[in-house]
Write a protein that holds these residues in place. Sequence first.
Motif, mmCIF file in Angstrom:
data_model
loop_
_atom_site.group_PDB
_atom_site.id
_atom_site.type_symbol
_atom_site.label_atom_id
_atom_site.label_comp_id
_atom_site.label_asym_id
_atom_site.label_seq_id
_atom_site.Cartn_x
_atom_site.Cartn_y
_atom_site.Cartn_z
ATOM 1 N N VAL A 1 0.859 -1.193 0.000
ATOM 2 C CA VAL A 1 0.000 0.000 0.000
ATOM 3 C C VAL A 1 0.890 1.236 0.000
ATOM 4 O O VAL A 1 1.807 1.351 0.826
ATOM 5 C CB VAL A 1 -0.938 0.044 1.218
ATOM 6 C CG1 VAL A 1 -1.884 1.241 1.115
ATOM 7 C CG2 VAL A 1 -1.739 -1.252 1.321
ATOM 8 N N VAL A 2 0.622 2.142 -0.923
ATOM 9 C CA VAL A 2 1.354 3.405 -0.997
ATOM 10 C C VAL A 2 0.375 4.526 -0.673
ATOM 11 O O VAL A 2 -0.645 4.685 -1.345
ATOM 12 C CB VAL A 2 1.973 3.625 -2.386
ATOM 13 C CG1 VAL A 2 2.759 4.942 -2.403
ATOM 14 C CG2 VAL A 2 2.872 2.463 -2.778
ATOM 15 N N PHE A 3 0.690 5.287 0.359
ATOM 16 C CA PHE A 3 -0.142 6.419 0.763
ATOM 17 C C PHE A 3 0.480 7.709 0.239
ATOM 18 O O PHE A 3 1.626 8.038 0.553
ATOM 19 C CB PHE A 3 -0.258 6.501 2.290
ATOM 20 C CG PHE A 3 -1.052 5.383 2.903
ATOM 21 C CD1 PHE A 3 -2.422 5.474 3.040
ATOM 22 C CD2 PHE A 3 -0.408 4.229 3.354
ATOM 23 C CE1 PHE A 3 -3.154 4.442 3.614
ATOM 24 C CE2 PHE A 3 -1.129 3.192 3.921
ATOM 25 C CZ PHE A 3 -2.500 3.301 4.054
ATOM 26 N N TYR A 4 -0.300 8.437 -0.542
ATOM 27 C CA TYR A 4 0.086 9.766 -1.001
ATOM 28 C C TYR A 4 -0.396 10.787 0.035
ATOM 29 O O TYR A 4 -1.459 10.625 0.629
ATOM 30 C CB TYR A 4 -0.581 10.094 -2.332
ATOM 31 C CG TYR A 4 -0.050 9.385 -3.558
ATOM 32 C CD1 TYR A 4 0.539 10.115 -4.595
ATOM 33 C CD2 TYR A 4 -0.157 8.015 -3.712
ATOM 34 C CE1 TYR A 4 0.997 9.492 -5.742
ATOM 35 C CE2 TYR A 4 0.300 7.379 -4.848
ATOM 36 C CZ TYR A 4 0.876 8.120 -5.869
ATOM 37 O OH TYR A 4 1.337 7.500 -6.994
ATOM 38 N N MET A 5 0.366 11.856 0.200
ATOM 39 C CA MET A 5 -0.053 13.002 1.026
ATOM 40 C C MET A 5 -0.457 12.566 2.430
ATOM 41 O O MET A 5 -1.422 13.074 2.999
ATOM 42 C CB MET A 5 -1.215 13.746 0.348
ATOM 43 C CG MET A 5 -0.903 14.223 -1.053
ATOM 44 S SD MET A 5 -2.372 14.789 -1.966
ATOM 45 C CE MET A 5 -3.197 13.215 -2.269
ATOM 46 N N GLY A 6 0.290 11.635 3.008
ATOM 47 C CA GLY A 6 -0.129 11.069 4.279
ATOM 48 C C GLY A 6 0.785 11.334 5.458
ATOM 49 O O GLY A 6 0.501 10.857 6.567
ATOM 50 N N VAL A 7 1.877 12.075 5.267
ATOM 51 C CA VAL A 7 2.834 12.236 6.364
ATOM 52 C C VAL A 7 2.202 12.938 7.567
ATOM 53 O O VAL A 7 2.464 12.579 8.715
ATOM 54 C CB VAL A 7 4.088 13.003 5.882
ATOM 55 C CG1 VAL A 7 5.020 13.306 7.039
ATOM 56 C CG2 VAL A 7 4.833 12.179 4.838
#
Length: 276
Positions: free
Chosen positions: A186-192
């Motif tokens: 799973v790759v989360f964008y804009m999640g930091v």
Amino acid sequence: MLAPRSTVGSKGMSQVPSSQAVGTVYIVGSGPGALDLLTLRAARLIGEADAIVYDHLIAEGVLDLARPDAEKIYAGKQSSKHAVPQNELNRLLVRLARAGHNVVRLKGGDPFVFGRGGEEIETLVESGIPFEVVPGVTAAAGCAAYAGIPLTHREHAQAVAFATGHLKDGTINLDWPSLARPRLTVVFYMGVGGLAEICRQMIAHGLPPDHPAAVVQNGTTKRQRVLTADLATLPAKVEAAGIRSPALIIVGTVVRLQQKLSWFRPSSSHDFHREA
């Protein structure tokens, strides 16, 4: 005022009649950050455009490819701080095209992967504006490759999912049961900014606390940083390292391969455009 120019290439599939006086809007992805990951088609269109409406996270140096007389309009978005609100931006693209200009709407990564390209095209279709879409290397593919983390692997992951870590309403209300699965990357964008909550939810929905996870900051560029850990410890390690956006979160056992497969050395990277 820019003089109208003829359109470049074929008309977009907007299924509306086009006028010779109306310009074309090219929705262009600039890739994940490294200038030499820009596609040849994107580079050509940028160099021929009358106007370029560009985002915050575009490849460094890409605007140098534009004509000296091209109009450049910043429309960046940073953590809910929008230089131009989306609705106004959509109308801007229409106005520029109706003035006879060929417009490049320049985005980071790929326009159709969390790039709002679909929203902008809907307005173009409704307004009868010809358009084309130029794909770009999306951040998940580019950053994972440069970090040495394969998104799929026969012994680790037979599927990959892209998810946003920041929904339109500001929440992170995702389909956690479908994301917290074994043998899935799973790759989360804009999640930091929501990393702690993402890790908490992935554990709460079935993944073990020691499930591998990583954060890649400024991927593919000379400022790239990669931090690997597990779901239980990643938030604290990211905070201690001072990692901020732009960054991607990668969750999956493929992260265990990062140290073995790492190949990119940011300190020795170079910019082909400046050396050409």
